[in-house]
Scaffold this motif. Structure first.
Motif, PDB file in Angstrom:
ATOM      1  N   ALA A 218      -3.184 -18.709   0.548  1.00 21.91           N
ATOM      2  CA  ALA A 218      -2.132 -19.318  -0.262  1.00 21.91           C
ATOM      3  C   ALA A 218      -1.871 -18.555  -1.550  1.00 21.91           C
ATOM      4  CB  ALA A 218      -2.495 -20.759  -0.585  1.00 21.91           C
ATOM      5  N   GLY A 219      -2.346 -17.307  -1.650  1.00 21.51           N
ATOM      6  CA  GLY A 219      -2.103 -16.556  -2.870  1.00 21.51           C
ATOM      7  C   GLY A 219      -0.635 -16.218  -3.019  1.00 21.51           C
ATOM      8  N   LEU A 220       0.010 -16.752  -4.031  1.00 21.66           N
ATOM      9  CA  LEU A 220       1.446 -16.544  -4.216  1.00 21.66           C
ATOM     10  C   LEU A 220       1.760 -15.327  -5.061  1.00 21.66           C
ATOM     11  CD1 LEU A 220       2.668 -20.218  -4.835  1.00 21.66           C
ATOM     12  CD2 LEU A 220       2.911 -18.846  -2.751  1.00 21.66           C
ATOM     13  N   LEU A 221       0.878 -14.969  -5.979  1.00 22.74           N
ATOM     14  CA  LEU A 221       1.168 -13.929  -6.962  1.00 22.74           C
ATOM     15  C   LEU A 221       0.299 -12.703  -6.730  1.00 22.74           C
ATOM     16  CD1 LEU A 221       1.447 -16.188 -10.124  1.00 22.74           C
ATOM     17  CD2 LEU A 221       3.292 -15.394  -8.623  1.00 22.74           C
ATOM     18  N   PRO A 222       0.692 -11.559  -7.289  1.00 20.42           N
ATOM     19  CA  PRO A 222      -0.097 -10.334  -7.117  1.00 20.42           C
ATOM     20  C   PRO A 222      -1.509 -10.465  -7.663  1.00 20.42           C
ATOM     21  CG  PRO A 222       2.104  -9.823  -7.941  1.00 20.42           C
ATOM     22  CD  PRO A 222       1.955 -11.309  -8.008  1.00 20.42           C
ATOM     23  N   VAL A 223      -2.424  -9.746  -7.033  1.00 18.71           N
ATOM     24  CA  VAL A 223      -3.806  -9.713  -7.502  1.00 18.71           C
ATOM     25  C   VAL A 223      -3.879  -9.032  -8.855  1.00 18.71           C
ATOM     26  CG1 VAL A 223      -6.121  -8.839  -7.012  1.00 18.71           C
ATOM     27  CG2 VAL A 223      -4.705  -9.728  -5.148  1.00 18.71           C
ATOM     28  N   ASP A 224      -3.158  -7.927  -9.002  1.00 18.91           N
ATOM     29  CA  ASP A 224      -3.154  -7.167 -10.254  1.00 18.91           C
ATOM     30  C   ASP A 224      -1.743  -6.629 -10.470  1.00 18.91           C
ATOM     31  OD1 ASP A 224      -3.502  -5.497 -12.414  1.00 18.91           O
ATOM     32  OD2 ASP A 224      -5.369  -4.607 -11.691  1.00 18.91           O
ATOM     33  N   TYR A 225      -1.090  -7.098 -11.524  1.00 24.06           N
ATOM     34  CA  TYR A 225       0.291  -6.683 -11.783  1.00 24.06           C
ATOM     35  C   TYR A 225       0.399  -5.185 -12.086  1.00 24.06           C
ATOM     36  CZ  TYR A 225       1.908 -11.519 -11.819  1.00 24.06           C
ATOM     37  OH  TYR A 225       2.233 -12.795 -11.456  1.00 24.06           O
ATOM     38  N   HIS A 226      -0.693  -4.568 -12.508  1.00 24.20           N
ATOM     39  CA  HIS A 226      -0.654  -3.135 -12.785  1.00 24.20           C
ATOM     40  C   HIS A 226      -0.446  -2.314 -11.508  1.00 24.20           C
ATOM     41  CE1 HIS A 226      -2.874  -4.739 -16.327  1.00 24.20           C
ATOM     42  NE2 HIS A 226      -2.196  -3.805 -16.969  1.00 24.20           N
ATOM     43  N   ASP A 227      -0.760  -2.896 -10.355  1.00 22.45           N
ATOM     44  CA  ASP A 227      -0.647  -2.180  -9.092  1.00 22.45           C
ATOM     45  C   ASP A 227       0.692  -2.402  -8.397  1.00 22.45           C
ATOM     46  OD1 ASP A 227      -3.162  -0.987  -9.155  1.00 22.45           O
ATOM     47  OD2 ASP A 227      -4.138  -2.740  -8.255  1.00 22.45           O
ATOM     48  N   VAL A 228       1.545  -3.236  -8.960  1.00 25.37           N
ATOM     49  CA  VAL A 228       2.779  -3.614  -8.262  1.00 25.37           C
ATOM     50  C   VAL A 228       3.657  -2.400  -7.975  1.00 25.37           C
ATOM     51  CG1 VAL A 228       4.966  -4.858  -8.519  1.00 25.37           C
ATOM     52  CG2 VAL A 228       2.811  -5.998  -9.054  1.00 25.37           C
ATOM     53  N   LEU A 229       3.887  -1.544  -8.951  1.00 24.45           N
ATOM     54  CA  LEU A 229       4.764  -0.386  -8.754  1.00 24.45           C
ATOM     55  C   LEU A 229       4.164   0.618  -7.780  1.00 24.45           C
ATOM     56  CD1 LEU A 229       6.082   0.191 -12.383  1.00 24.45           C
ATOM     57  CD2 LEU A 229       7.388  -0.634 -10.417  1.00 24.45           C
ATOM     58  N   ALA A 230       2.849   0.818  -7.868  1.00 25.80           N
ATOM     59  CA  ALA A 230       2.198   1.726  -6.919  1.00 25.80           C
ATOM     60  C   ALA A 230       2.293   1.170  -5.501  1.00 25.80           C
ATOM     61  CB  ALA A 230       0.737   1.941  -7.307  1.00 25.80           C
ATOM     62  N   ASN A 231       2.112  -0.136  -5.353  1.00 28.33           N
ATOM     63  CA  ASN A 231       2.252  -0.763  -4.039  1.00 28.33           C
ATOM     64  C   ASN A 231       3.681  -0.655  -3.515  1.00 28.33           C
ATOM     65  OD1 ASN A 231      -0.441  -1.512  -4.177  1.00 28.33           O
ATOM     66  ND2 ASN A 231      -0.009  -3.572  -4.925  1.00 28.33           N
ATOM     67  N   PHE A 232       4.634  -0.811  -4.416  1.00 31.58           N
ATOM     68  CA  PHE A 232       6.039  -0.693  -4.005  1.00 31.58           C
ATOM     69  C   PHE A 232       6.349   0.711  -3.498  1.00 31.58           C
ATOM     70  CE2 PHE A 232      10.521   0.202  -4.864  1.00 31.58           C
ATOM     71  CZ  PHE A 232      11.129  -0.843  -4.178  1.00 31.58           C
ATOM     72  N   ALA A 233       5.758   1.723  -4.141  1.00 31.41           N
ATOM     73  CA  ALA A 233       5.977   3.105  -3.699  1.00 31.41           C
ATOM     74  C   ALA A 233       5.448   3.318  -2.286  1.00 31.41           C
ATOM     75  CB  ALA A 233       5.305   4.075  -4.674  1.00 31.41           C
ATOM     76  N   VAL A 234       4.309   2.708  -1.966  1.00 32.11           N
ATOM     77  CA  VAL A 234       3.761   2.815  -0.605  1.00 32.11           C
ATOM     78  C   VAL A 234       4.697   2.149   0.397  1.00 32.11           C
ATOM     79  CG1 VAL A 234       1.851   2.171   0.904  1.00 32.11           C
ATOM     80  CG2 VAL A 234       1.387   2.991  -1.415  1.00 32.11           C
ATOM     81  N   MET A 235       5.258   1.000   0.010  1.00 31.71           N
ATOM     82  CA  MET A 235       6.237   0.348   0.881  1.00 31.71           C
ATOM     83  C   MET A 235       7.461   1.228   1.083  1.00 31.71           C
ATOM     84  SD  MET A 235       6.063  -3.523  -0.659  1.00 31.71           S
ATOM     85  CE  MET A 235       4.542  -4.466  -0.724  1.00 31.71           C
ATOM     86  N   LEU A 236       7.913   1.886   0.022  1.00 31.85           N
ATOM     87  CA  LEU A 236       9.060   2.786   0.128  1.00 31.85           C
ATOM     88  C   LEU A 236       8.747   3.964   1.044  1.00 31.85           C
ATOM     89  CD1 LEU A 236      11.929   3.432  -0.890  1.00 31.85           C
ATOM     90  CD2 LEU A 236      10.878   4.635  -2.829  1.00 31.85           C
TER      91      LEU A 236
END
Length: 502
Positions: A271-289
């Motif tokens: 049920a985790g709705l939010l990111p574990v670490d907001y500092h990783d959001v952009l790096a994670n987005f790049a992997v998705m891209l």
């Protein structure tokens, strides 16, 4: 993919002895490009007995005719002369690829080993952000592909012939240095990608034979690729390309079924709705891209299309298809394993306490799932063919730029050096998700965001395309990913190296 790095346009010479661009119809494309009418006027004498050479005038101001007869005669002669852009358009109708075939090729191009990371990316960003980020990455990738498609149309208008590679578009935008810079960056990106493939091959072979170290499995996998890597005939390699299509189906089937099975057997909260670490959001987005990003193959696909203007439709529906698959895989993986899903989802397909490679070496792994064996076999089979194809593009780029590398010992040394370099990266840093993060934030952002936007800006200064708010937003987003995401990705890789036993 091959044409994107290798395009050879020596046979695409178009004869343009008589043109009148002021009356030329537009090149077939999804967006009409601004006319450059009035900038150049070509006046030719079409009589059978010519006593004078054709004269080409570069006029910025309309010159009035000396008489009405001269005006009528000039209009009659110019109407008979084939225009440069019309001739170019007719010359480009030699492709045979349909929209359906283009969609299939694009889907196959996009779905690769990076799909193994998507459940982890969704899990790290929670239900509120994870699936949405996968969809937004598809939008960014589609926009970048459209910009390249637009740049190809603009280059066609400027040159009178359709470019066959991203390097030729860069040549028109920035000259020879710009072309070589883009091609070198592309080659570095492809070599780094092969290093990730060797890591994935090692991980998947280790799943089958966990008594053999993962690094040794990577060396074994590289050895299996050697025969195809040193082939100089792409037709031999291409005979095995059907494996990629079959493997993509197995990726979807095995990950979906395994995730649903894990969800049915597990009582872990998801049920985790939010990111574990907001500092990783952009790096994670790049992997998705990274999991999308087909813009480097747009020029060759457009050139092979029966109707080049329909490529934008193929780009749209291929991104919709792949985004739907990725959202499904990511959410099912998160649903099944929660935050505990591994960076390579294969390493989650075992009973408790986990799979070999995801546990300390002294720990006894749990029983491996049959679906894990099927997935690992599909991944290795696919990458055994993908690695030679990707490296062939790299070799051809160097061979086209430097003639002395085309044959003999120099060519053999080039191939051996490139393969050794990729394998060295894989052996020294066998961390799939961490290496993927660095490649995505640094190289992918440059090639899939900065290059298309910069091409649009360069061509807009010449009046053939428009630079708007979407391009400004893409540039801003790319800058954030490059600066913030790269810093975080490098830190994650450094931490992984520090924790490694070697």
């Amino acid at each position: 993919v091959l044409g994107a790095s290798v395009g050879d346009d020596k046979d695409d010479k178009i004869s343009n002895n008589s043109d009148d661009e002021s009356n030329a119809p537009g090149i077939p494309s999804c967006h009409s490009l601004p006319s450059r009418a009035g900038k150049h006027r070509h006046i030719a004498d079409s009589g059978k007995d010519l006593s004078r050479h054709e004269v080409e005038l570069d006029l910025d101001v309309e010159q009035p005719p000396d008489s009405e007869d001269e005006l009528l005669g000039a209009e009659t002669r110019s109407s008979k002369a084939p225009t440069k852009r019309k001739a170019a358009a007719e010359h480009q109708q030699g492709g045979t690829m349909t929209v359906t075939a283009a969609i299939t090729n694009l889907v196959t191009c996009m779905i690769g080993a990076s799909v193994l990371s998507l459940p982890r990316m969704v899990a790290m960003n929670g239900w509120a952000f994870g699936p949405l980020m996968v969809a937004v990455a598809a939008c960014v990738s589609y926009r970048a592909s459209v910009l390249v498609d637009q740049a190809v149309d603009a280059t066609t208008e400027l040159q009178g012939r359709r470019p066959g590679s991203i390097g030729e578009v860069a040549l028109e935008c920035w000259g020879l240095r710009g072309k070589r810079t883009v091609l070198i960056l592309t080659s570095v990106f492809q070599i780094s990608k092969v290093a990730v493939y060797f890591v994935v091959i090692g991980t998947n072979l280790h799943f089958w034979a966990d008594t053999i170290p993962q690094r040794t499995c990577s060396i074994i996998g590289a050895g299996f690729c050697m025969r195809l890597v040193f082939l100089r005939d792409i037709t031999v390699i291409s005979r095995w390309s059907f494996i990629g299509v079959i493997a993509a189906g197995f990726y979807l089937f095995t990950i979906t079924i395994a995730g649903l099975s894990a969800a049915a057997m597990s009582d872990r909260p998801t049920a985790g709705l939010l990111p574990v670490d907001y500092h990783d959001v952009l790096a994670n987005f790049a992997v998705m891209l990274y999991a999308y990003s087909p813009s480097d193959v747009v020029p060759v696909l457009k050139r092979d299309m029966k109707e080049p203007k329909d490529l934008r439709c193929a780009l749209f529906w291929s991104h919709v298809t792949v985004a739907s698959i990725y959202v499904l895989i990511g959410t099912v993986g998160y649903l099944g394993w929660g935050r505990d899903v591994q960076g390579n989802v294969l390493l989650s397909m075992c009973d408790e306490p986990g799979c070999p490679g995801a546990l300390p070496e002294v720990a006894a792994p749990g029983a491996k799932w049959v679906l894990g064996y099927i997935l690992s076999f599909a991944v290795v089979s696919n990458l055994m063919v993908t690695v030679p194809v990707v490296l062939y593009c790299v070799f051809r780029m160097f061979e086209n730029e430097y003639e002395h590398l085309q044959t003999g010992m120099a060519n053999t040394l080039l191939r051996a050096t490139v393969v050794t370099g990729s394998l060295t990266i894989a052996l020294t840093m066998p961390f799939f998700i961490e290496i993927l993060g660095v490649i995505s934030t640094v190289l992918l952002t440059t090639l899939q965001v900065f290059v298309p936007v910069s091409m649009t800006l360069a061509l807009s200064k010449r009046g053939v395309v428009q630079y708007g708010k979407c391009e400004t937003f893409s540039l801003f987003l790319g800058g954030l990913i490059f600066l913030v995401g790269t810093s975080r990705s490098l830190r994650n890789l450094s931490d992984a190296i520090a924790k490694s036993s070697w």
